[in-house]
Design an enzyme around this catalytic site. Structure first.
Site, PDB file in Angstrom:
ATOM      1  N   ARG A  10       0.909  -1.065   0.147  1.00 36.89           N
ATOM      2  CA  ARG A  10       0.043   0.203  -0.034  1.00 36.89           C
ATOM      3  C   ARG A  10       0.965   1.348  -0.165  1.00 36.89           C
ATOM      4  O   ARG A  10       2.182   1.075   0.260  1.00 36.89           O
ATOM      5  CB  ARG A  10      -0.840   0.028   1.117  1.00 36.89           C
ATOM      6  CG  ARG A  10      -1.855  -1.075   1.222  1.00 36.89           C
ATOM      7  CD  ARG A  10      -2.491  -1.481   2.546  1.00 36.89           C
ATOM      8  NE  ARG A  10      -3.042  -0.410   3.435  1.00 36.89           N
ATOM      9  CZ  ARG A  10      -3.338  -0.116   4.533  1.00 36.89           C
ATOM     10  NH1 ARG A  10      -3.170  -1.185   5.194  1.00 36.89           N
ATOM     11  NH2 ARG A  10      -4.037   0.883   4.807  1.00 36.89           N
ATOM     12  N   SER A  12       0.831   4.031   1.951  1.00 36.39           N
ATOM     13  CA  SER A  12       0.629   4.970   3.226  1.00 36.39           C
ATOM     14  C   SER A  12       2.137   5.105   3.570  1.00 36.39           C
ATOM     15  O   SER A  12       2.987   4.080   3.237  1.00 36.39           O
ATOM     16  CB  SER A  12      -0.261   4.154   4.211  1.00 36.39           C
ATOM     17  OG  SER A  12       0.447   3.029   4.708  1.00 36.39           O
ATOM     18  N   LYS A  80      -1.863  -8.227  11.004  1.00 39.02           N
ATOM     19  CA  LYS A  80      -3.437  -8.252  11.782  1.00 39.02           C
ATOM     20  C   LYS A  80      -4.491  -7.633  10.365  1.00 39.02           C
ATOM     21  O   LYS A  80      -5.492  -7.996  10.879  1.00 39.02           O
ATOM     22  CB  LYS A  80      -3.514  -7.154  12.664  1.00 39.02           C
ATOM     23  CG  LYS A  80      -3.212  -5.763  12.583  1.00 39.02           C
ATOM     24  CD  LYS A  80      -3.408  -4.724  13.414  1.00 39.02           C
ATOM     25  CE  LYS A  80      -3.212  -3.339  13.495  1.00 39.02           C
ATOM     26  NZ  LYS A  80      -3.615  -2.588  14.562  1.00 39.02           N
ATOM     27  N   ASP A  81      -3.965  -7.158   9.628  1.00 35.53           N
ATOM     28  CA  ASP A  81      -4.900  -6.850   8.193  1.00 35.53           C
ATOM     29  C   ASP A  81      -5.157  -7.883   7.379  1.00 35.53           C
ATOM     30  O   ASP A  81      -5.996  -7.724   6.591  1.00 35.53           O
ATOM     31  CB  ASP A  81      -4.418  -5.632   7.306  1.00 35.53           C
ATOM     32  CG  ASP A  81      -4.191  -4.285   8.236  1.00 35.53           C
ATOM     33  OD1 ASP A  81      -5.056  -3.988   9.190  1.00 35.53           O
ATOM     34  OD2 ASP A  81      -3.495  -3.465   7.932  1.00 35.53           O
ATOM     35  N   SER A 124     -11.434   0.568  15.328  1.00 32.51           N
ATOM     36  CA  SER A 124     -11.630  -0.809  15.776  1.00 32.51           C
ATOM     37  C   SER A 124     -12.586  -1.277  16.650  1.00 32.51           C
ATOM     38  O   SER A 124     -12.604  -0.500  17.719  1.00 32.51           O
ATOM     39  CB  SER A 124     -10.035  -1.065  16.091  1.00 32.51           C
ATOM     40  OG  SER A 124     -10.188  -2.549  17.132  1.00 32.51           O
ATOM     41  N   ARG A 126     -12.720  -3.820  18.116  1.00 31.51           N
ATOM     42  CA  ARG A 126     -12.022  -4.526  19.341  1.00 31.51           C
ATOM     43  C   ARG A 126     -11.616  -3.546  20.463  1.00 31.51           C
ATOM     44  O   ARG A 126     -11.994  -3.857  21.626  1.00 31.51           O
ATOM     45  CB  ARG A 126     -10.953  -5.405  18.804  1.00 31.51           C
ATOM     46  CG  ARG A 126      -9.917  -6.018  19.957  1.00 31.51           C
ATOM     47  CD  ARG A 126      -8.635  -6.448  19.463  1.00 31.51           C
ATOM     48  NE  ARG A 126      -7.799  -5.222  18.799  1.00 31.51           N
ATOM     49  CZ  ARG A 126      -7.110  -4.379  19.396  1.00 31.51           C
ATOM     50  NH1 ARG A 126      -6.935  -4.604  20.676  1.00 31.51           N
ATOM     51  NH2 ARG A 126      -6.482  -3.768  18.864  1.00 31.51           N
ATOM     52  N   ARG A 127     -11.166  -2.561  19.921  1.00 36.42           N
ATOM     53  CA  ARG A 127     -10.511  -1.383  20.765  1.00 36.42           C
ATOM     54  C   ARG A 127     -11.926  -0.640  21.474  1.00 36.42           C
ATOM     55  O   ARG A 127     -12.076  -0.551  22.814  1.00 36.42           O
ATOM     56  CB  ARG A 127      -9.840  -0.511  20.208  1.00 36.42           C
ATOM     57  CG  ARG A 127      -8.342  -0.947  19.774  1.00 36.42           C
ATOM     58  CD  ARG A 127      -7.592   0.007  18.761  1.00 36.42           C
ATOM     59  NE  ARG A 127      -6.382  -0.482  18.421  1.00 36.42           N
ATOM     60  CZ  ARG A 127      -5.579  -0.377  17.417  1.00 36.42           C
ATOM     61  NH1 ARG A 127      -6.178   0.636  16.507  1.00 36.42           N
ATOM     62  NH2 ARG A 127      -4.445  -0.665  17.452  1.00 36.42           N
ATOM     63  N   ARG A 144     -10.723   7.026  10.918  1.00 37.24           N
ATOM     64  CA  ARG A 144     -10.127   6.215  10.038  1.00 37.24           C
ATOM     65  C   ARG A 144      -8.907   7.025   9.546  1.00 37.24           C
ATOM     66  O   ARG A 144      -8.692   8.079   9.623  1.00 37.24           O
ATOM     67  CB  ARG A 144     -11.221   5.876   9.012  1.00 37.24           C
ATOM     68  CG  ARG A 144     -12.486   4.897   9.173  1.00 37.24           C
ATOM     69  CD  ARG A 144     -11.986   3.553   9.362  1.00 37.24           C
ATOM     70  NE  ARG A 144     -11.214   3.298   8.435  1.00 37.24           N
ATOM     71  CZ  ARG A 144     -11.688   3.040   6.973  1.00 37.24           C
ATOM     72  NH1 ARG A 144     -12.982   3.309   6.756  1.00 37.24           N
ATOM     73  NH2 ARG A 144     -10.861   2.801   5.788  1.00 37.24           N
ATOM     74  N   GLY A 145      -8.097   6.142   8.303  1.00 33.57           N
ATOM     75  CA  GLY A 145      -7.230   6.869   7.801  1.00 33.57           C
ATOM     76  C   GLY A 145      -5.882   6.492   8.134  1.00 33.57           C
ATOM     77  O   GLY A 145      -5.721   5.640   9.187  1.00 33.57           O
ATOM     78  N   ASN A 146      -5.031   6.865   7.609  1.00 38.12           N
ATOM     79  CA  ASN A 146      -3.496   6.434   7.904  1.00 38.12           C
ATOM     80  C   ASN A 146      -3.019   6.956   9.291  1.00 38.12           C
ATOM     81  O   ASN A 146      -3.841   7.866   9.790  1.00 38.12           O
ATOM     82  CB  ASN A 146      -2.401   6.595   6.970  1.00 38.12           C
ATOM     83  CG  ASN A 146      -2.100   8.007   6.239  1.00 38.12           C
ATOM     84  OD1 ASN A 146      -2.185   8.860   7.400  1.00 38.12           O
ATOM     85  ND2 ASN A 146      -2.102   8.385   5.066  1.00 38.12           N
ATOM     86  N   VAL A 147      -1.959   6.536   9.831  1.00 35.79           N
ATOM     87  CA  VAL A 147      -1.423   7.069  10.891  1.00 35.79           C
ATOM     88  C   VAL A 147      -1.527   8.739  10.971  1.00 35.79           C
ATOM     89  O   VAL A 147      -1.953   9.257  12.036  1.00 35.79           O
ATOM     90  CB  VAL A 147       0.017   6.600  11.465  1.00 35.79           C
ATOM     91  CG1 VAL A 147       0.477   6.842  12.627  1.00 35.79           C
ATOM     92  CG2 VAL A 147      -0.241   4.879  11.625  1.00 35.79           C
ATOM     93  N   THR A 149      -3.058  10.830   9.206  1.00 38.83           N
ATOM     94  CA  THR A 149      -4.345  11.270   9.081  1.00 38.83           C
ATOM     95  C   THR A 149      -4.969  11.467  10.515  1.00 38.83           C
ATOM     96  O   THR A 149      -5.727  12.246  11.121  1.00 38.83           O
ATOM     97  CB  THR A 149      -5.357  10.598   8.299  1.00 38.83           C
ATOM     98  OG1 THR A 149      -4.401  10.817   6.798  1.00 38.83           O
ATOM     99  CG2 THR A 149      -6.644  11.155   7.935  1.00 38.83           C
ATOM    100  N   ARG A 150      -4.857  10.096  11.049  1.00 33.46           N
ATOM    101  CA  ARG A 150      -5.588  10.040  12.497  1.00 33.46           C
ATOM    102  C   ARG A 150      -5.058  10.912  13.594  1.00 33.46           C
ATOM    103  O   ARG A 150      -5.631  11.392  14.418  1.00 33.46           O
ATOM    104  CB  ARG A 150      -5.495   8.435  12.752  1.00 33.46           C
ATOM    105  CG  ARG A 150      -6.335   7.487  12.050  1.00 33.46           C
ATOM    106  CD  ARG A 150      -6.435   6.286  12.583  1.00 33.46           C
ATOM    107  NE  ARG A 150      -5.363   5.666  12.073  1.00 33.46           N
ATOM    108  CZ  ARG A 150      -4.645   4.641  12.540  1.00 33.46           C
ATOM    109  NH1 ARG A 150      -4.949   4.091  13.941  1.00 33.46           N
ATOM    110  NH2 ARG A 150      -3.724   3.977  12.041  1.00 33.46           N
ATOM    111  N   CYS A 235     -11.596  -9.196  10.499  1.00 33.52           N
ATOM    112  CA  CYS A 235     -10.696  -8.348  11.082  1.00 33.52           C
ATOM    113  C   CYS A 235     -11.171  -7.212  11.760  1.00 33.52           C
ATOM    114  O   CYS A 235     -10.431  -6.360  12.643  1.00 33.52           O
ATOM    115  CB  CYS A 235      -9.573  -7.817  10.379  1.00 33.52           C
ATOM    116  SG  CYS A 235     -10.204  -6.801   8.650  1.00 33.52           S
TER     117      CYS A 235
END
Length: 307
Positions: A10, A12, A80-81, A124, A126-127, A144-147, A149-150, A235
């Protein structure tokens, strides 16, 4: 016969860091390599929660297609993805040595909200479920988004904090001063691990990439992903799992939560290392017998109603 190994990833920043790490390791072994970056559907559609985009494979499908079509030779993923069932013809070639497995809470310098009401951001389930179980008075919003962006969204909103995987922030040197380790939160299966997949009939790439495999990480992530697969959770399901090898034993912890965090089934067991191959399966069966079936049924109905 040597060839240039085309490494699919990817685009990112974190994904490119992971691909570059694999590239460096392969070139140290004498291989010629080239990075081929693509944008996945999960990176493009940022205004919908993950469960609305299909449960599994949202970040890996584009690279799977590129590999099947012969555009790339191998692909590097955050493990994990990766869906627990790989597409036909694609195989797991190596699991690299694991990084930090913990989730962390990035906050804005004031932790008073932990004892009152607060708003936490995470994409997530789970979180979300584990946080609401511990802090039922809090609100959780989607992130959402890449690191990068978040991180920006956290800064730009009035949220009290956001949950990240420690490994991603550490790999990009983005871990801020204001964070706390969530050592009580059971991580996602295979969190902190990178996996390389390849075509099953590409012996040159399989042989080269196999040199990067870390056996201890391979064993632990196998257990965790087997636990996930047996529970039939995608996932995005609120399922946590972590296996650790301690001398001659394996310590395993697994969890299944309802979306609101009110219901949970936990399992923790220590077994001799020789019993690793079916540990995830048997642990998941125990969870299902102890209330997990009902939680999974309710979860599927809830997710179906939201799509």
């Amino acid at each position: 016969m040597s060839k240039t190994i085309r490494i699919g990833t990817r685009d990112s920043e974190l994904a490119l860091w992971q691909a570059q790490t694999v590239r460096t390791k392969l070139e140290e072994l004498g291989c010629q390599t080239k990075i081929v970056a693509v944008k996945s559907e999960g990176d493009i559609i940022l205004d919908k929660p993950l469960y609305e985009l299909g449960i599994t494979g949202i970040f890996t499908k584009t690279l799977d297609i590129a590999m099947i079509n012969g555009q790339v030779d191998i692909a590097v993923h955050s493990m994990k993805d990766v869906p627990t069932a790989l597409p036909k013809g694609i195989v797991q070639a190596a699991v690299l040595e694991r990084a930090n497995v913990l989730d962390i809470l990035v906050h804005k310098g004031n932790l008073d909200f932990l004892n009152t009401s607060g708003t936490i951001a995470t994409g997530s389930l789970r979180r979300q479920a584990q946080w609401l179980h511990r802090h039922p008075n809090h609100q959780v919003v989607d992130l959402r988004g890449n690191v990068n962006t978040r991180m920006k969204k956290l800064h730009d909103n009035n949220w009290d904090g956001a949950i990240f995987a420690a490994a991603g922030l550490e790999r990009l040197n983005l871990k801020p001063e204001n964070f706390i380790n969530l050592d009580w939160m059971i991580p996602a299966p295979a969190q902190g691990a990178m996996v390389v997949v390849a075509n099953g009939n590409d012996n040159y790439c399989l042989d080269a990439v196999s040199e990067l495999n870390d056996v201890e990480t391979e064993v632990c992530t196998h257990i965790e992903r087997q636990f996930l697969k047996t529970l039939e959770g995608g996932c995005t399901a609120p399922i946590g799992a972590i296996a650790q090898i301690i001398e001659d034993d394996i310590l395993f912890k697994g969890s299944l939560f309802s979306l609101d965090g009110k219901e949970k089934v936990l399992i923790e067991k220590t077994v001799p290392i020789q019993e690793w191959k079916k540990l995830g399966y048997y642990s998941a069966q125990e969870v299902l017998k102890n209330g997990g079936h009902e939680i999974m049924k309710a979860l599927r109905n809830q997710l179906k109603s939201k799509t």
